[in-house]
Design an enzyme around this catalytic site. Structure first.
Site, PDB file in Angstrom:
ATOM      1  N   HIS A  71       0.982  -1.208  -0.052  1.00 25.87           N
ATOM      2  CA  HIS A  71      -0.053   0.260  -0.033  1.00 25.87           C
ATOM      3  C   HIS A  71       0.798   1.224   0.017  1.00 25.87           C
ATOM      4  CE1 HIS A  71       0.241   1.192   4.421  1.00 25.87           C
ATOM      5  NE2 HIS A  71       0.231  -0.316   4.678  1.00 25.87           N
ATOM      6  N   ASP A 188       6.110   1.924   6.525  1.00 25.59           N
ATOM      7  CA  ASP A 188       4.850   1.098   6.376  1.00 25.59           C
ATOM      8  C   ASP A 188       4.067   2.049   5.515  1.00 25.59           C
ATOM      9  OD1 ASP A 188       2.372  -0.270   6.889  1.00 25.59           O
ATOM     10  OD2 ASP A 188       2.312   0.515   8.675  1.00 25.59           O
ATOM     11  N   GLU A 222      -5.455   1.135   2.425  1.00 28.22           N
ATOM     12  CA  GLU A 222      -5.127   0.156   3.437  1.00 28.22           C
ATOM     13  C   GLU A 222      -5.156   0.728   5.018  1.00 28.22           C
ATOM     14  OE1 GLU A 222      -2.650  -2.489   6.328  1.00 28.22           O
ATOM     15  OE2 GLU A 222      -2.470  -0.249   5.809  1.00 28.22           O
ATOM     16  N   GLU A 223      -4.574   1.816   5.164  1.00 31.87           N
ATOM     17  CA  GLU A 223      -4.538   2.253   6.607  1.00 31.87           C
ATOM     18  C   GLU A 223      -6.021   2.548   7.087  1.00 31.87           C
ATOM     19  OE1 GLU A 223      -2.033   2.244   8.287  1.00 31.87           O
ATOM     20  OE2 GLU A 223      -0.325   2.486   7.340  1.00 31.87           O
ATOM     21  N   ASP A 242       3.786  -6.188   3.375  1.00 29.45           N
ATOM     22  CA  ASP A 242       3.627  -5.226   4.481  1.00 29.45           C
ATOM     23  C   ASP A 242       4.481  -5.167   5.769  1.00 29.45           C
ATOM     24  OD1 ASP A 242       2.562  -3.029   5.824  1.00 29.45           O
ATOM     25  OD2 ASP A 242       0.578  -3.569   5.428  1.00 29.45           O
ATOM     26  N   HIS A 322       4.063   2.885  12.954  1.00 27.54           N
ATOM     27  CA  HIS A 322       3.121   3.920  13.151  1.00 27.54           C
ATOM     28  C   HIS A 322       3.772   5.241  14.079  1.00 27.54           C
ATOM     29  CE1 HIS A 322      -0.936   2.095  11.978  1.00 27.54           C
ATOM     30  NE2 HIS A 322       0.141   1.902  11.064  1.00 27.54           N
TER      31      HIS A 322
END
Length: 344
Positions: A71, A188, A222-223, A242, A322
Site C-alpha cells: 500500500h 509502512d 489500506e490504513e 507489508d 506508526h
C-alpha cells in the site's frame, strides 16, 4: 536465477516514494510516481475505480495468477476545523498515537491545489508559558497546526484557501545510513512498494519472467481497512507485502523478512505460509515467523471483501511502526529474495 535486489535502484526508489506525500485519501501524486517507475521498465499500470493500481507481469506458464499487494497510502490527518486564532484543528487518518506527531513538520494540501507548511503542536506548546504544558492531555482535541503564514484569524486562513477536509501530510524525514539502516516515517508501507518496484526492475534488467502470471496491487486505502476490497479476476492466491512488527513477544528484527502466521483477523493459509518458510530456509534468508494480534493487512481486507482466495503476509521488519520508524536494507533484500523465490 539471480535472487538479489538491485540496491542501486531499490534504495533510491524508496527515497523517492518516501518524499512524495500520500496520506490516505490524498494519494494521487504517489500513484502517479509508481506508474512512472513501472513505465521505466515497460510495464503499464491499470487504475482501479477507487484509485489503486494493478501491474501485470506475464508468466511463462498458464494458470491462476498470484497477487502481490503493497500500500502506498500512509498515516496522516485532515483539517477538522479552523480555530479562532488561525490555527487548525486536526482529525487523524489511520491509527497512531497523537503524541507521535507532536512537534512534527507537516504540509497542508488544499483542494485548490495549493500547499502550505505548518507544525503540529499542542495548544499549550511552551513550558515558559503554560504551567501544565508537560502534563497536558495528549488527545486529538488538544492538538493544532501552526501555519507558516501570517494568519491570526479564521478569515486569514480562509483567504489562503485552507478549509475543513484539506489533507495534512507529515514530514517523513528519511535518512539512509552507510551501514544499511533506514529511518523515516511511512516505511509502512513504502518499503514494500519499493520491493515490488524492484521486482519490475529485476525482470526488465534480466529478461526473466515468473513461472505464473503475477499481478501487483498498489492499494491506496489500506490504513483505513479497505485497500484491497477489490482484487482483479483470475487470482487464486494473494501475498500482502507489508511491514513486520518488532517488539515484545516477537522475534522479527530490522534485518529480517517477517512471515506472519496469524494476525488480528486469524491465521493465514497454512500451505502458503509453510512454503514461504521453506523457501526462506532453502535460500539462506534471514527471516522470522511471528503472530501479530494488533495487526491487519490488505490480504485480510480481501477476504472480508468476499474473495475466494488463499492469502499470506510477509514484509520487511520495521521498528516503532506508526511512529518514527526504522528498518535496514537487509530487510528489503530478504523480502525481495523471498518473493522472487516464491514466484519464480
Amino acid at each position: 536465477m539471480n535472487m538479489s535486489m538491485n540496491d542501486e535502484y531499490g534504495l533510491p526508489a524508496l527515497e523517492r516514494l518516501l518524499r512524495c506525500p500520500s496520506p490516505t485519501g490524498y494519494t494521487e501524486l504517489a500513484m502517479n510516481l509508481v506508474a512512472e517507475e513501472a513505465a521505466r521498465f515497460g510495464y503499464a499500470m491499470e487504475r482501479t475505480a477507487k484509485g489503486g493500481g494493478i501491474i501485470t507481469i506475464q508468466g511463462t506458464q498458464p494458470g491462476p495468477a498470484t497477487l502481490l499487494s503493497a500500500h502506498i497510502d500512509t498515516l496522516g490527518a485532515m483539517v477538522r476545523s479552523v480555530k479562532s486564532g488561525g490555527t487548525l484543528r486536526l482529525t487523524p487518518v489511520g491509527g497512531f498515537m497523537m503524541q507521535s506527531i507532536e512537534n512534527e513538520y507537516c504540509l497542508i494540501h488544499t483542494r485548490s491545489g495549493r500547499t502550505y507548511s505548518g507544525t503540529i503542536l499542542t495548544s499549550k506548546p511552551s513550558v515558559h508559558v503554560y504551567e501544565d504544558a508537560r502534563d497536558f492531555k495528549r488527545d486529538e482535541a488538544n492538538y493544532e497546526v501552526r501555519i507558516d503564514e501570517p494568519v491570526r484569524s479564521k478569515e486569514d486562513v480562509a483567504a489562503l484557501g485552507i478549509s475543513a477536509g484539506d489533507a495534512v501530510s507529515f514530514d517523513p524525514r528519511p535518512v539512509f545510513f552507510p551501514n544499511g539502516f533506514i529511518k523515516s516515517r511511512h516505511l509502512d508501507d513504502k518499503a514494500s512498494v519499493a520491493v515490488l518496484l524492484s521486482l519490475l526492475e529485476h525482470f526488465a534488467r534480466t529478461g526473466q519472467r515468473p513461472r505464473r502470471t503475477v499481478k501487483l496491487l498498489i492499494s491506496n486505502y489500506e490504513e483505513i481497512g479497505h485497500g484491497s476490497s477489490y482484487i482483479p479476476e483470475g487470482v487464486e492466491e494473494m501475498i500482502a507485502v507489508d511491514m513486520g512488527a518488532i517488539g515484545d513477544d516477537l522475534t522479527c528484527t530490522e534485518r529480517d523478512v517477517s512471515i506472519c502466521a496469524k494476525d488480528s483477523t486469524g491465521p493465514y493459509d497454512w500451505e502458503m505460509t509453510t512454503r514461504l518458510v521453506e523457501l526462506a530456509k532453502k535460500n539462506g534468508l534471514s527471516y522470522a515467523v511471528d503472530i501479530y494480534p494488533k495487526y491487519g493487512s490488505d490480504a485480510s481486507a480481501a477476504l472480508r471483501g468476499g474473495h475466494n482466495i488463499r492469502t499470506a503476509l510477509l514484509g520487511p521488519g520495521v521498528h516503532a511502526s506508526h511512529g518514527m520508524e526504522r528498518t535496514h536494507a537487509d530487510a528489503l533484500r530478504n523480502t525481495f529474495s523471498l518473493l522472487l523465490a516464491y514466484i519464480k
